[in-house]
Design a protein around this motif. Structure first.
Motif, PDB file in Angstrom:
ATOM      1  N   LEU A 167       0.862  -1.175   0.000  1.00 18.09           N
ATOM      2  CA  LEU A 167       0.000   0.000   0.000  1.00 18.09           C
ATOM      3  C   LEU A 167       0.903   1.232   0.000  1.00 18.09           C
ATOM      4  O   LEU A 167       1.670   1.457   0.935  1.00 18.09           O
ATOM      5  N   GLU A 168       0.814   1.990  -1.066  1.00 15.47           N
ATOM      6  CA  GLU A 168       1.655   3.164  -1.232  1.00 15.47           C
ATOM      7  C   GLU A 168       0.889   4.417  -0.810  1.00 15.47           C
ATOM      8  O   GLU A 168      -0.285   4.585  -1.165  1.00 15.47           O
ATOM      9  N   ARG A 169       1.553   5.290  -0.111  1.00 13.66           N
ATOM     10  CA  ARG A 169       0.931   6.550   0.312  1.00 13.66           C
ATOM     11  C   ARG A 169       1.109   7.596  -0.777  1.00 13.66           C
ATOM     12  O   ARG A 169       2.222   7.845  -1.262  1.00 13.66           O
ATOM     13  N   LEU A 170       0.009   8.242  -1.193  1.00 12.37           N
ATOM     14  CA  LEU A 170       0.060   9.215  -2.273  1.00 12.37           C
ATOM     15  C   LEU A 170       0.530  10.577  -1.768  1.00 12.37           C
ATOM     16  O   LEU A 170       0.343  10.939  -0.602  1.00 12.37           O
ATOM     17  N   ALA A 171       1.155  11.303  -2.693  1.00 12.39           N
ATOM     18  CA  ALA A 171       1.720  12.613  -2.371  1.00 12.39           C
ATOM     19  C   ALA A 171       1.645  13.485  -3.616  1.00 12.39           C
ATOM     20  O   ALA A 171       1.109  13.087  -4.653  1.00 12.39           O
ATOM     21  N   LEU A 172       2.199  14.701  -3.508  1.00 10.24           N
ATOM     22  CA  LEU A 172       2.250  15.633  -4.623  1.00 10.24           C
ATOM     23  C   LEU A 172       3.678  16.075  -4.876  1.00 10.24           C
ATOM     24  O   LEU A 172       4.456  16.273  -3.933  1.00 10.24           O
ATOM     25  N   HIS A 245       1.206  22.897 -12.179  1.00  7.23           N
ATOM     26  CA  HIS A 245       0.203  22.096 -11.483  1.00  7.23           C
ATOM     27  C   HIS A 245       0.875  21.084 -10.547  1.00  7.23           C
ATOM     28  O   HIS A 245       1.912  20.515 -10.888  1.00  7.23           O
ATOM     29  N   PRO A 246       0.276  20.837  -9.379  1.00  9.39           N
ATOM     30  CA  PRO A 246       0.772  19.742  -8.546  1.00  9.39           C
ATOM     31  C   PRO A 246       0.622  18.427  -9.306  1.00  9.39           C
ATOM     32  O   PRO A 246      -0.372  18.200  -9.997  1.00  9.39           O
ATOM     33  N   MET A 247       1.612  17.548  -9.177  1.00 11.76           N
ATOM     34  CA  MET A 247       1.580  16.256  -9.876  1.00 11.76           C
ATOM     35  C   MET A 247       1.444  15.141  -8.853  1.00 11.76           C
ATOM     36  O   MET A 247       2.173  15.090  -7.856  1.00 11.76           O
ATOM     37  N   LEU A 248       0.509  14.232  -9.108  1.00  9.90           N
ATOM     38  CA  LEU A 248       0.289  13.104  -8.204  1.00  9.90           C
ATOM     39  C   LEU A 248       1.462  12.141  -8.276  1.00  9.90           C
ATOM     40  O   LEU A 248       1.907  11.753  -9.356  1.00  9.90           O
ATOM     41  N   THR A 249       1.968  11.745  -7.105  1.00 11.42           N
ATOM     42  CA  THR A 249       3.096  10.830  -7.017  1.00 11.42           C
ATOM     43  C   THR A 249       2.938  10.006  -5.747  1.00 11.42           C
ATOM     44  O   THR A 249       1.836   9.896  -5.206  1.00 11.42           O
ATOM     45  N   THR A 250       4.026   9.408  -5.271  1.00 16.42           N
ATOM     46  CA  THR A 250       4.010   8.652  -4.020  1.00 16.42           C
ATOM     47  C   THR A 250       5.161   9.085  -3.133  1.00 16.42           C
ATOM     48  O   THR A 250       6.185   9.580  -3.613  1.00 16.42           O
ATOM     49  N   LEU A 251       5.016   8.907  -1.844  1.00  9.60           N
ATOM     50  CA  LEU A 251       6.089   9.267  -0.914  1.00  9.60           C
ATOM     51  C   LEU A 251       7.300   8.369  -1.136  1.00  9.60           C
ATOM     52  O   LEU A 251       7.166   7.191  -1.457  1.00  9.60           O
ATOM     53  N   GLY A 252       8.473   8.944  -0.909  1.00  7.31           N
ATOM     54  CA  GLY A 252       9.701   8.176  -1.051  1.00  7.31           C
ATOM     55  C   GLY A 252      10.106   7.948  -2.477  1.00  7.31           C
ATOM     56  O   GLY A 252      11.036   7.214  -2.759  1.00  7.31           O
ATOM     57  N   GLY A 253       9.382   8.565  -3.411  1.00 12.94           N
ATOM     58  CA  GLY A 253       9.623   8.340  -4.819  1.00 12.94           C
ATOM     59  C   GLY A 253      10.668   9.274  -5.397  1.00 12.94           C
ATOM     60  O   GLY A 253      11.729   9.459  -4.815  1.00 12.94           O
ATOM     61  N   THR A 261       8.225  17.411  -2.474  1.00 12.34           N
ATOM     62  CA  THR A 261       7.240  16.341  -2.313  1.00 12.34           C
ATOM     63  C   THR A 261       6.489  16.573  -1.019  1.00 12.34           C
ATOM     64  O   THR A 261       7.099  16.723   0.043  1.00 12.34           O
ATOM     65  N   ARG A 262       5.165  16.604  -1.104  1.00 15.21           N
ATOM     66  CA  ARG A 262       4.346  16.834   0.080  1.00 15.21           C
ATOM     67  C   ARG A 262       3.299  15.729   0.183  1.00 15.21           C
ATOM     68  O   ARG A 262       2.559  15.463  -0.782  1.00 15.21           O
ATOM     69  N   PRO A 263       3.166  15.084   1.349  1.00 17.49           N
ATOM     70  CA  PRO A 263       2.163  14.022   1.506  1.00 17.49           C
ATOM     71  C   PRO A 263       0.756  14.591   1.497  1.00 17.49           C
ATOM     72  O   PRO A 263       0.517  15.730   1.918  1.00 17.49           O
ATOM     73  N   LEU A 264      -0.181  13.796   1.011  1.00 20.28           N
ATOM     74  CA  LEU A 264      -1.593  14.145   1.056  1.00 20.28           C
ATOM     75  C   LEU A 264      -2.212  13.567   2.325  1.00 20.28           C
ATOM     76  O   LEU A 264      -1.899  12.448   2.721  1.00 20.28           O
ATOM     77  N   THR A 350       6.663   4.542  -3.850  1.00 19.88           N
ATOM     78  CA  THR A 350       6.968   3.634  -4.950  1.00 19.88           C
ATOM     79  C   THR A 350       7.076   4.305  -6.291  1.00 19.88           C
ATOM     80  O   THR A 350       7.253   5.486  -6.409  1.00 19.88           O
ATOM     81  N   ASP A 351       6.808   3.479  -7.317  1.00 18.28           N
ATOM     82  CA  ASP A 351       7.167   3.809  -8.670  1.00 18.28           C
ATOM     83  C   ASP A 351       6.079   4.589  -9.388  1.00 18.28           C
ATOM     84  O   ASP A 351       5.516   4.108 -10.350  1.00 18.28           O
ATOM     85  N   ALA A 352       5.766   5.768  -8.943  1.00 16.32           N
ATOM     86  CA  ALA A 352       4.823   6.615  -9.667  1.00 16.32           C
ATOM     87  C   ALA A 352       5.527   7.250 -10.853  1.00 16.32           C
ATOM     88  O   ALA A 352       6.738   7.339 -10.878  1.00 16.32           O
ATOM     89  N   PRO A 353       4.779   7.690 -11.839  1.00 15.24           N
ATOM     90  CA  PRO A 353       5.419   8.343 -12.983  1.00 15.24           C
ATOM     91  C   PRO A 353       6.196   9.571 -12.556  1.00 15.24           C
ATOM     92  O   PRO A 353       5.825  10.274 -11.630  1.00 15.24           O
ATOM     93  N   ALA A 354       7.267   9.806 -13.238  1.00 19.51           N
ATOM     94  CA  ALA A 354       8.049  11.016 -12.983  1.00 19.51           C
ATOM     95  C   ALA A 354       8.483  11.631 -14.286  1.00 19.51           C
ATOM     96  O   ALA A 354       8.620  10.971 -15.280  1.00 19.51           O
TER      97      ALA A 354
END
Length: 354
Positions: A167-172, A245-253, A261-264, A350-354
């Motif tokens: 379970l990956e935690r989403l961030a911006l 624009h803020p881009m959706l990603t994951t923490l630690g990515g 990088t800011r957690p949601l 994890t491996d969110a697009p970058a």
């Protein structure tokens, strides 16, 4: 004269027989519906009999089609077995992208497997996203990938094996000058009026866009307009500075210069990262990756869902079956070993697009 049947014709027939819908079968096979219809007609001509009864509203198997279906499945199973990864050939592992990060799940699993069995050749590949990787998986040009399995089309999911991993935690990802960049965490409600980039213009990551759409819709938020996607760390930095624009990603990515990088939070949104591969015999390298994914997950509680978090219903359904799947059948011996990385009770990255 004997008739040679190309396996493609049989695959088209089986997909159509299983869906009884030429459009759905074409989507499953990643081909045009016109091409699939042509292949079925070719097969019928070669065999000298009609396999489907077609009307403007329905498709049904004829008696000849019903007789052929189990035979075609047996022939395709033999071909799949012949094409299964040999124990002595490299295993091709897709890590999505070459970004660096503090806690990239797929990278950690691959590193643990390599450390445990250095004689096994595990080669990293970077296809940019799970949607792009699945095309390579189904064409036998790739052996395993990681990503948001629930965002793939149903016809594609039916042809793949999914193992929930984390379970990956989403961030911006935020440009330093963005109004929300000064906050330690960003509340979902604070994104009102700030469209979020969910990589809607990237055909390689449609599963990620699907996740973003579900998250934004659940919280009354909007997506940024689609744009041609950046590739690589430097291009992503330029892209974020230009579009804002803020881009959706994951923490630690991804670590990107000039980007924060800011957690949601409120609630904490999660996504389920899965390990995805074809069905059939499992090569030693793939079995080793699965074993270390489970070992790291058990040690660090990767599949433990924090109370009050948000998880898409599709991912929650997959998570409910975690650990209930069949044991991995291994082609030959595997030398197991300890995984790498420190413990952390909180899902992170994890491996969110970058």
């Amino acid at each position: 004269m004997p008739v040679d049947l190309h396996p493609r014709l049989l695959r088209g027939f089986v997909a159509t027989a299983e869906t009884l819908h030429f459009g759905q079968a074409a989507a499953r096979l990643h081909v045009a519906q016109q091409a699939l219809s042509r292949d079925v007609r070719t097969l019928e001509r070669l065999l000298g009999r009609e396999l489907f009864a077609r009307t403007t509203r329905s498709v049904a198997l004829t008696p000849a089609g019903e007789q052929l279906l189990p035979q075609a499945r047996r022939l395709l199973a033999i071909q799949d077995e012949m094409l299964a990864p040999a124990a002595d050939r490299p295993l091709l592992v897709d890590l999505n992208s070459e970004v660096t990060g503090d806690d990239l799940t797929a990278v950690r699993i691959l590193a643990a497997a390599r450390s445990a069995a250095p004689r096994l050749e595990l080669l990293a590949r970077y296809h940019g996203g799970l949607a792009a990787a699945t095309r390579e998986l189904l064409a036998h040009r790739l052996d395993v990938s990681f990503g948001c399995y629930s965002g793939l089309p149903a016809a594609v999911r039916e042809r793949l094996v999914h193992r929930p991993v984390r379970l990956e935690r989403l961030a911006l990802l935020l440009p330093a000058e963005h109004p929300l960049a000064g906050r330690a965490a960003v509340r979902l409600a604070d994104l009102a009026g700030h469209p979020v980039d969910i990589c809607a213009g990237n055909p390689a990551t449609t599963e990620w866009t699907d996740l973003g759409e579900r998250l934004l819709a659940a919280h009354g938020l909007t997506a940024a307009p689609p744009s041609a996607p950046p590739v690589g760390v430097e291009e992503t930095a330029r892209y974020l500075a230009r579009h804002g624009h803020p881009m959706l990603t994951t923490l630690g990515g991804p670590r990107i210069p000039g980007v924060l990088t800011r957690p949601l939070v409120d609630p904490v949104p999660l996504t389920l990262l899965g390990l995805v591969h074809r069905s059939g015999p499992v090569a030693p390298g793939l079995a080793l990756l699965c074993a270390h994914a489970r070992e790291l997950g058990d040690r660090e509680a990767w599949l433990r869902r924090p109370p009050g978090s948000w998880l898409a219903a599709e991912d929650a359904a997959l998570l409910a079956t975690a650990g209930a799947g069949p044991a991995v059948a291994v082609m030959g011996p595997v030398t197991a070993g300890a995984g790498t990385g420190g413990a952390s009770a909180e899902p992170r990255a994890t491996d969110a697009p970058a």
